[in-house]
Design a protein around this motif. Structure first.
Motif, PDB file in Angstrom:
ATOM      1  N   ALA A 133      23.529  38.061 -10.092  1.00 60.32           N
ATOM      2  CA  ALA A 133      24.374  39.265 -10.022  1.00 60.32           C
ATOM      3  C   ALA A 133      25.486  39.244 -11.062  1.00 60.32           C
ATOM      4  CB  ALA A 133      24.964  39.408  -8.626  1.00 60.32           C
ATOM      5  N   LEU A 134      25.852  38.067 -11.539  1.00 56.47           N
ATOM      6  CA  LEU A 134      26.890  37.961 -12.572  1.00 56.47           C
ATOM      7  C   LEU A 134      26.344  38.242 -13.972  1.00 56.47           C
ATOM      8  CD1 LEU A 134      28.684  34.712 -11.373  1.00 56.47           C
ATOM      9  CD2 LEU A 134      29.536  37.056 -11.178  1.00 56.47           C
ATOM     10  N   SER A 135      25.046  38.083 -14.142  1.00 56.87           N
ATOM     11  CA  SER A 135      24.445  38.228 -15.474  1.00 56.87           C
ATOM     12  C   SER A 135      24.354  39.696 -15.875  1.00 56.87           C
ATOM     13  CB  SER A 135      23.051  37.606 -15.493  1.00 56.87           C
ATOM     14  OG  SER A 135      22.145  38.400 -14.751  1.00 56.87           O
ATOM     15  N   ARG A 136      24.174  39.914 -17.153  1.00 60.98           N
ATOM     16  CA  ARG A 136      24.047  41.296 -17.656  1.00 60.98           C
ATOM     17  C   ARG A 136      22.839  42.003 -17.049  1.00 60.98           C
ATOM     18  NH1 ARG A 136      28.386  42.134 -20.133  1.00 60.98           N
ATOM     19  NH2 ARG A 136      29.194  40.717 -21.684  1.00 60.98           N
ATOM     20  N   GLY A 137      21.754  41.249 -16.811  1.00 60.92           N
ATOM     21  CA  GLY A 137      20.554  41.832 -16.205  1.00 60.92           C
ATOM     22  C   GLY A 137      20.704  42.091 -14.729  1.00 60.92           C
ATOM     23  N   GLY A 138      21.648  41.376 -14.104  1.00 61.33           N
ATOM     24  CA  GLY A 138      21.952  41.572 -12.692  1.00 61.33           C
ATOM     25  C   GLY A 138      20.914  40.999 -11.749  1.00 61.33           C
ATOM     26  N   TYR A 139      21.184  41.150 -10.474  1.00 62.49           N
ATOM     27  CA  TYR A 139      20.259  40.750  -9.424  1.00 62.49           C
ATOM     28  C   TYR A 139      19.470  41.987  -9.037  1.00 62.49           C
ATOM     29  CZ  TYR A 139      18.520  39.275  -4.875  1.00 62.49           C
ATOM     30  OH  TYR A 139      17.709  38.974  -3.803  1.00 62.49           O
ATOM     31  N   ARG A 140      18.140  41.904  -9.207  1.00 61.52           N
ATOM     32  CA  ARG A 140      17.270  43.063  -8.968  1.00 61.52           C
ATOM     33  C   ARG A 140      17.733  44.259  -9.796  1.00 61.52           C
ATOM     34  NH1 ARG A 140      16.304  42.468  -2.454  1.00 61.52           N
ATOM     35  NH2 ARG A 140      15.153  40.523  -2.602  1.00 61.52           N
ATOM     36  N   GLY A 141      18.189  43.956 -11.006  1.00 59.24           N
ATOM     37  CA  GLY A 141      18.592  45.003 -11.944  1.00 59.24           C
ATOM     38  C   GLY A 141      20.004  45.523 -11.770  1.00 59.24           C
ATOM     39  N   GLU A 142      20.749  44.990 -10.823  1.00 62.41           N
ATOM     40  CA  GLU A 142      22.116  45.465 -10.569  1.00 62.41           C
ATOM     41  C   GLU A 142      23.120  44.351 -10.798  1.00 62.41           C
ATOM     42  OE1 GLU A 142      23.271  48.272  -8.126  1.00 62.41           O
ATOM     43  OE2 GLU A 142      21.348  49.284  -8.016  1.00 62.41           O
ATOM     44  N   ARG A 143      24.037  44.586 -11.716  1.00 61.81           N
ATOM     45  CA  ARG A 143      25.112  43.619 -11.954  1.00 61.81           C
ATOM     46  C   ARG A 143      26.248  43.909 -10.979  1.00 61.81           C
ATOM     47  NH1 ARG A 143      28.687  42.287 -17.379  1.00 61.81           N
ATOM     48  NH2 ARG A 143      28.812  40.057 -16.941  1.00 61.81           N
ATOM     49  N   VAL A 144      26.912  42.866 -10.516  1.00 57.01           N
ATOM     50  CA  VAL A 144      28.024  43.032  -9.597  1.00 57.01           C
ATOM     51  C   VAL A 144      29.084  43.925 -10.251  1.00 57.01           C
ATOM     52  CG1 VAL A 144      29.262  40.942 -10.339  1.00 57.01           C
ATOM     53  CG2 VAL A 144      29.600  41.819  -8.037  1.00 57.01           C
ATOM     54  N   GLN A 145      29.637  44.825  -9.473  1.00 56.51           N
ATOM     55  CA  GLN A 145      30.686  45.713  -9.961  1.00 56.51           C
ATOM     56  C   GLN A 145      32.015  44.982  -9.854  1.00 56.51           C
ATOM     57  OE1 GLN A 145      30.170  48.958 -11.277  1.00 56.51           O
ATOM     58  NE2 GLN A 145      28.110  48.107 -11.264  1.00 56.51           N
ATOM     59  N   ALA A 146      32.483  44.467 -10.993  1.00 50.50           N
ATOM     60  CA  ALA A 146      33.731  43.711 -11.034  1.00 50.50           C
ATOM     61  C   ALA A 146      34.228  43.671 -12.468  1.00 50.50           C
ATOM     62  CB  ALA A 146      33.509  42.294 -10.517  1.00 50.50           C
ATOM     63  N   SER A 147      35.491  43.343 -12.628  1.00 53.81           N
ATOM     64  CA  SER A 147      36.050  43.229 -13.976  1.00 53.81           C
ATOM     65  C   SER A 147      35.445  42.012 -14.670  1.00 53.81           C
ATOM     66  CB  SER A 147      37.573  43.080 -13.901  1.00 53.81           C
ATOM     67  OG  SER A 147      37.905  41.813 -13.355  1.00 53.81           O
ATOM     68  N   GLU A 148      35.474  41.998 -15.987  1.00 56.98           N
ATOM     69  CA  GLU A 148      34.966  40.844 -16.738  1.00 56.98           C
ATOM     70  C   GLU A 148      35.721  39.584 -16.328  1.00 56.98           C
ATOM     71  OE1 GLU A 148      32.322  40.223 -18.871  1.00 56.98           O
ATOM     72  OE2 GLU A 148      31.725  42.189 -18.112  1.00 56.98           O
ATOM     73  N   GLU A 149      37.012  39.715 -16.096  1.00 58.31           N
ATOM     74  CA  GLU A 149      37.839  38.578 -15.677  1.00 58.31           C
ATOM     75  C   GLU A 149      37.341  38.020 -14.342  1.00 58.31           C
ATOM     76  OE1 GLU A 149      42.169  38.594 -13.957  1.00 58.31           O
ATOM     77  OE2 GLU A 149      42.283  38.693 -16.153  1.00 58.31           O
ATOM     78  N   ASP A 150      37.054  38.900 -13.386  1.00 63.98           N
ATOM     79  CA  ASP A 150      36.543  38.454 -12.082  1.00 63.98           C
ATOM     80  C   ASP A 150      35.161  37.822 -12.221  1.00 63.98           C
ATOM     81  OD1 ASP A 150      38.768  39.141 -10.603  1.00 63.98           O
ATOM     82  OD2 ASP A 150      37.956  41.066  -9.936  1.00 63.98           O
ATOM     83  N   ILE A 151      34.333  38.368 -13.102  1.00 65.12           N
ATOM     84  CA  ILE A 151      32.992  37.820 -13.319  1.00 65.12           C
ATOM     85  C   ILE A 151      33.080  36.418 -13.903  1.00 65.12           C
ATOM     86  CG2 ILE A 151      30.919  38.060 -14.752  1.00 65.12           C
ATOM     87  CD1 ILE A 151      31.117  41.117 -14.158  1.00 65.12           C
ATOM     88  N   ILE A 152      33.935  36.221 -14.867  1.00 56.33           N
ATOM     89  CA  ILE A 152      34.102  34.898 -15.481  1.00 56.33           C
ATOM     90  C   ILE A 152      34.671  33.913 -14.456  1.00 56.33           C
ATOM     91  CG2 ILE A 152      35.402  33.597 -17.219  1.00 56.33           C
ATOM     92  CD1 ILE A 152      35.068  36.157 -19.017  1.00 56.33           C
ATOM     93  N   ARG A 153      35.656  34.348 -13.679  1.00 53.99           N
ATOM     94  CA  ARG A 153      36.249  33.484 -12.648  1.00 53.99           C
ATOM     95  C   ARG A 153      35.178  33.095 -11.617  1.00 53.99           C
ATOM     96  NH1 ARG A 153      40.063  36.794 -10.581  1.00 53.99           N
ATOM     97  NH2 ARG A 153      41.340  36.484 -12.415  1.00 53.99           N
ATOM     98  N   ALA A 154      34.348  34.052 -11.217  1.00 54.88           N
ATOM     99  CA  ALA A 154      33.278  33.775 -10.252  1.00 54.88           C
ATOM    100  C   ALA A 154      32.246  32.820 -10.849  1.00 54.88           C
ATOM    101  CB  ALA A 154      32.614  35.081  -9.808  1.00 54.88           C
ATOM    102  N   ALA A 155      31.920  32.996 -12.119  1.00 55.68           N
ATOM    103  CA  ALA A 155      30.955  32.105 -12.781  1.00 55.68           C
ATOM    104  C   ALA A 155      31.488  30.675 -12.801  1.00 55.68           C
ATOM    105  CB  ALA A 155      30.665  32.594 -14.197  1.00 55.68           C
ATOM    106  N   ARG A 156      32.762  30.514 -13.093  1.00 55.18           N
ATOM    107  CA  ARG A 156      33.365  29.171 -13.091  1.00 55.18           C
ATOM    108  C   ARG A 156      33.341  28.576 -11.682  1.00 55.18           C
ATOM    109  NH1 ARG A 156      38.213  30.954 -17.048  1.00 55.18           N
ATOM    110  NH2 ARG A 156      37.111  30.556 -18.999  1.00 55.18           N
ATOM    111  N   HIS A 157      33.631  29.405 -10.708  1.00 50.21           N
ATOM    112  CA  HIS A 157      33.636  28.959  -9.315  1.00 50.21           C
ATOM    113  C   HIS A 157      32.247  28.453  -8.904  1.00 50.21           C
ATOM    114  CE1 HIS A 157      34.711  29.139  -4.996  1.00 50.21           C
ATOM    115  NE2 HIS A 157      33.469  29.553  -4.849  1.00 50.21           N
ATOM    116  N   LEU A 158      31.221  29.247  -9.191  1.00 49.50           N
ATOM    117  CA  LEU A 158      29.860  28.859  -8.829  1.00 49.50           C
ATOM    118  C   LEU A 158      29.422  27.619  -9.608  1.00 49.50           C
ATOM    119  CD1 LEU A 158      28.135  32.357  -8.553  1.00 49.50           C
ATOM    120  CD2 LEU A 158      29.088  30.952  -6.718  1.00 49.50           C
ATOM    121  N   ALA A 159      29.814  27.532 -10.881  1.00 50.55           N
ATOM    122  CA  ALA A 159      29.465  26.368 -11.705  1.00 50.55           C
ATOM    123  C   ALA A 159      30.061  25.093 -11.109  1.00 50.55           C
ATOM    124  CB  ALA A 159      29.926  26.573 -13.139  1.00 50.55           C
ATOM    125  N   ARG A 160      31.267  25.193 -10.549  1.00 49.97           N
ATOM    126  CA  ARG A 160      31.888  24.014  -9.916  1.00 49.97           C
ATOM    127  C   ARG A 160      31.067  23.522  -8.722  1.00 49.97           C
ATOM    128  NH1 ARG A 160      36.662  26.750 -11.345  1.00 49.97           N
ATOM    129  NH2 ARG A 160      36.871  27.689  -9.296  1.00 49.97           N
TER     130      ARG A 160
END
Length: 113
Positions: A69-96
């Protein structure tokens, strides 16, 4: 008679039966409708009580969908509706979580962080 812990949990706002701490993106802590990308099991309540380690509550069955859902292609074609800042923060969180589990983070996360 209910325990005080059970009463406290019931009073806490939830979405899908999960507290805000179970989501990678929390827009407004008081508004569950703004919480996105659930990636913990209900065992997170035990973590919040100090009874288990946070990493034991990660829902590895849901992680791929949260990552996608964070990727440009999204989950099932839908990217999460969030600011780029929130997306990057979420990606770092999941990576941890991947790092803490000794797992390789998906390339999708690496591209975002």
């Amino acid at each position: 008679m209910k325990s005080k812990v059970k009463e406290a949990i019931e009073k806490e706002k939830t979405k899908e039966g999960l507290p805000k701490e179970a989501f990678a993106i929390v827009g407004d802590p008081a508004d569950p409708e703004t919480w996105k990308l659930p990636h913990h099991t209900k065992a997170i309540f035990r973590y919040l009580q100090g009874r288990i380690d946070l990493e034991k509550t990660v829902d590895w069955d849901r992680m791929p969908a949260a990552v996608a859902a964070l990727s440009r292609g999204g989950y099932r074609g839908e990217r999460v509706q969030a600011s780029e800042e929130d997306i990057i923060r979420a990606a770092r969180h999941l990576a941890r979580h991947y790092e803490a589990a000794g797992k390789s983070a998906p390339d999708t996360l690496g591209a975002l962080i």
